[in-house]
Design a protein around this motif. Structure first.
Motif, mmCIF file in Angstrom:
data_model
loop_
_atom_site.group_PDB
_atom_site.id
_atom_site.type_symbol
_atom_site.label_atom_id
_atom_site.label_comp_id
_atom_site.label_asym_id
_atom_site.label_seq_id
_atom_site.Cartn_x
_atom_site.Cartn_y
_atom_site.Cartn_z
ATOM 1 N N VAL A 77 0.904 -1.132 -0.020
ATOM 2 C CA VAL A 77 -0.143 -0.299 -0.012
ATOM 3 C C VAL A 77 0.910 1.291 -0.046
ATOM 4 C CG1 VAL A 77 -2.185 -1.093 1.147
ATOM 5 C CG2 VAL A 77 -0.004 0.031 2.593
ATOM 6 N N PRO A 78 0.349 2.384 -0.560
ATOM 7 C CA PRO A 78 0.978 3.588 -0.693
ATOM 8 C C PRO A 78 1.346 4.112 0.742
ATOM 9 C CG PRO A 78 -0.702 3.618 -2.067
ATOM 10 C CD PRO A 78 -0.957 2.610 -1.112
ATOM 11 N N THR A 79 2.312 5.102 0.936
ATOM 12 C CA THR A 79 2.394 6.013 2.121
ATOM 13 C C THR A 79 2.099 7.352 1.544
ATOM 14 O OG1 THR A 79 4.706 6.719 1.896
ATOM 15 C CG2 THR A 79 4.138 4.482 3.099
ATOM 16 N N TYR A 80 1.391 8.374 2.357
ATOM 17 C CA TYR A 80 1.047 9.631 1.743
ATOM 18 C C TYR A 80 1.792 10.554 2.660
ATOM 19 C CZ TYR A 80 -2.622 6.911 -0.373
ATOM 20 O OH TYR A 80 -3.023 5.933 -1.062
ATOM 21 N N THR A 81 2.799 11.327 2.322
ATOM 22 C CA THR A 81 3.660 11.996 3.274
ATOM 23 C C THR A 81 3.612 13.469 3.085
ATOM 24 O OG1 THR A 81 5.542 10.369 3.227
ATOM 25 C CG2 THR A 81 6.241 12.249 4.002
ATOM 26 N N HIS A 82 3.533 14.201 4.307
ATOM 27 C CA HIS A 82 3.610 15.480 4.549
ATOM 28 C C HIS A 82 5.204 15.591 4.837
ATOM 29 C CE1 HIS A 82 2.668 19.792 5.541
ATOM 30 N NE2 HIS A 82 3.980 19.854 6.029
ATOM 31 N N SER A 83 6.131 15.900 3.870
ATOM 32 C CA SER A 83 7.613 15.795 4.161
ATOM 33 C C SER A 83 7.973 16.947 4.966
ATOM 34 C CB SER A 83 8.288 16.015 2.759
ATOM 35 O OG SER A 83 8.118 17.410 2.361
ATOM 36 N N ARG A 84 9.169 16.911 5.866
ATOM 37 C CA ARG A 84 9.871 17.722 6.379
ATOM 38 C C ARG A 84 10.220 18.838 5.550
ATOM 39 N NH1 ARG A 84 12.818 14.849 10.783
ATOM 40 N NH2 ARG A 84 12.907 13.034 9.932
ATOM 41 N N ALA A 85 10.638 19.968 6.064
ATOM 42 C CA ALA A 85 11.001 21.196 5.496
ATOM 43 C C ALA A 85 12.517 20.843 4.794
ATOM 44 C CB ALA A 85 11.282 22.065 6.389
ATOM 45 N N LEU A 86 12.718 21.535 3.465
ATOM 46 C CA LEU A 86 13.810 21.209 2.728
ATOM 47 C C LEU A 86 14.954 21.822 3.451
ATOM 48 C CD1 LEU A 86 12.412 22.567 -0.745
ATOM 49 C CD2 LEU A 86 12.565 19.964 0.176
ATOM 50 N N VAL A 87 16.109 21.395 3.161
ATOM 51 C CA VAL A 87 17.293 22.169 3.801
ATOM 52 C C VAL A 87 17.942 22.679 2.324
ATOM 53 C CG1 VAL A 87 19.655 21.629 4.540
ATOM 54 C CG2 VAL A 87 17.625 20.345 5.534
#
Ligand SMILES: [Zn+2]
Length: 520
Positions: A228-238
């Motif tokens: 199954v997929p994951t749906y991510t709100h990612s961390r901030a970019l560096v």
């Protein structure tokens, strides 16, 4: 319907492949003798999954498409003259899991509104609640990593309502690094949720900055093992503007999870978490896709986000990481800009669950509009709204329509699909077919991994679920703005969910609750 008739109709569909018009005028075949319960008549059927684009009628019975062809007869006929008839839009990212939220999205062409980024917990209770109240649109949920993590790190909570979870997002006690025993517990809770029918795992990683990458990889491994997929709100970019170097780059971490675990990593609102770094992030996505990793992307067509003001990434100390100043934040529902870091601190302490709009791009600047567009036109990026629930009048109690004045949300809750259509199709950036592919076909394909039933979505082929949007291609557009965020989109003439009208002749049917669960 007998098999020979079905074959005849499929033959009719095949004749339309490649965009050639199928025969017009009265059909002399046996089909003309059948009277279907409901027929959508006289529209241009655009079904990218079948590569079908031609004038045709669509017949519906028992929630399914039973015929597509010329001159179909129906007991009930919905006129689609001068309209496009398409599979209804599937929104993978809607936090507006209420009847009112569904109504706003229905006018925007959405027939399925899923909460996959934040997820729900426990999912069985979320499905049961939606079923008992009834929903105009189809609904579904992922397992909530955030809720699992809050429980694993701070103990079980009685109140798991979205409002309560939003308020807890700003609580540092769940944002720290987990011990390995706590990680085990998080994974165990998520396993149970997947077994209970969750459509994958929603990971609000950016809200818990203390989380170790190892934990994220374990979550991805679990998803991969269950396919199954994951749906991510990612961390901030560096990158430029970042002040901290002691944490991973959000985009690099997401694609690493896809590469190392084989999981399908869905990149939520790649527009908002990438901002002006969008080209760099999309190039990274392209690179890992070429290497065989499964990373999909979605975007909404606005330069502002919306979330609880207590979110970790909105602390005055971290704002620079996402390129935002306190005055870019609008405190809802008073609709007032935050003056400075001190005021931001005060509001966050007093009411961390209070919603805020965060202007990370300036929609009046052509350069920033280009940034928004870059995320939307990127290969296979899906349209997804990140719709938020209503605040203020109309938000609580029995659903009322028309909405009482004074209610507020983000304009994306009502206008994402109309807005994307106006910019992408209206300005000839993508074709109508490609727009429908991104709004309906691709999201349906993502769901298929978790639920075989989704194979019947995103198409109007015979046998498909009769989730249908009928819209005037010259009139379909958003009307919601930051000042008038509950203005519904214009141009949807009919909207059918599981074969039942929710909008008919432009009017919302306020009693209609045909929404069905989408679950594993
Ligand atoms: Zn998000």
């Amino acid at each position: 319907m007998d098999l020979s008739r079905r074959a005849l109709l499929l033959g009719g569909l095949a004749a339309g492949l490649g965009g050639c018009a199928i025969a017009k005028g009265p059909s002399p075949g046996p089909e003309s003798a059948v009277e279907h319960p409901l027929v959508i008549r006289g529209g241009r059927v655009v079904d990218p999954a079948q590569r079908f684009d031609a004038p045709a009628d669509v017949a519906i019975q028992d929630g399914r498409v039973v015929a597509v062809g010329p001159s179909l007869r129906g007991q009930v006929v919905l006129d689609a003259t001068d309209c496009v008839v398409a599979p209804g839009f599937i929104d993978l990212h809607s936090h507006a899991q209420t009847v009112v939220g569904n109504w706003l999205q229905a006018h925007d062409g959405v027939t399925t509104a899923l909460e996959l980024e934040a997820g729900a917990g426990p999912v069985a209770a979320a499905y049961a609640q939606a079923a008992s109240v009834g929903r105009p649109l189809n609904y579904g949920y992922s397992a909530s990593w955030a809720i699992a993590r809050i429980e694993a790190l701070t103990g079980p909570r009685a109140d798991r309502s979205p409002r309560s979870v939003l308020a807890r997002m700003g609580d540092p006690s769940w944002q720290r690094e987990a011990t390995s025993a706590e990680e085990d517990r998080i994974i165990g809770l998520l396993e149970a949720e997947l077994a209970a029918g969750a459509l994958g795992i929603g990971v609000l990683l950016g809200y818990a900055p203390g989380t170790g990458t190892n934990e994220y990889l374990r979550v991805a491994r679990l998803a991969a093992s269950r396919r199954v997929p994951t749906y991510t709100h990612s961390r901030a970019l560096v990158g430029a503007g970042a002040t901290r170097r002691d944490r991973p780059d959000g985009a690099a971490e997401l694609v690493r999870a896809a590469r190392e675990t084989g999981a399908h990593m869905h990149y939520c609102h790649v527009n908002s978490t990438s901002g002006r770094s969008i080209d760099r992030v999309l190039a990274l996505v392209d690179r890992v896709r070429r290497e065989g990793a499964t990373v999909t992307t979605e975007a909404y067509p606005y330069g502002a986000g919306m979330t609880g003001i207590g979110a970790a990434f909105l602390s005055p100390e971290r704002l620079a990481e996402i390129g935002v100043r306190p005055s870019d934040i609008v405190h809802m529902p008073r609709n007032e800009r935050v003056r400075d870091a001190d005021e931001l601190r005060r509001i966050r302490a007093a009411d961390p669950g209070r919603l805020a709009i965060i202007h990370f791009l300036d929609e009046t600047k052509p350069a920033d509009v280009k940034v928004i567009r870059a995320s939307l036109i990127h290969a296979d990026t899906m349209v997804a709204s990140d719709a938020m629930p209503l605040s203020g009048p109309g938000a609580a109690g029995a659903p009322v329509w028309p909405l009482p004045p004074g209610g507020v949300t983000h304009p994306r809750s009502a206008g994402t699909f109309g807005h994307a259509y106006r910019h992408l199709v209206g300005e000839r950036v993508v074709s109508l077919t490609e727009f429908i592919r991104r709004a309906s076909v691709l999201p349906a394909r993502i769901l298929e991994a978790a639920t075989g039933g989704a194979a019947r979505k995103g198409s109007l082929a015979v046998g498909a679920d009769a989730d249908v949007v009928v819209f005037d291609p010259a009139a379909f557009r958003d009307r919601a703005t930051y000042e008038g965020s509950t203005q519904t989109s214009a141009g949807v003439r009919h909207l059918l969910v599981a074969g039942a009208p929710v909008i008919r002749d432009g009017a919302l049917l306020i009693e209609a609750r045909p929404g069905r669960p989408v679950r594993a």
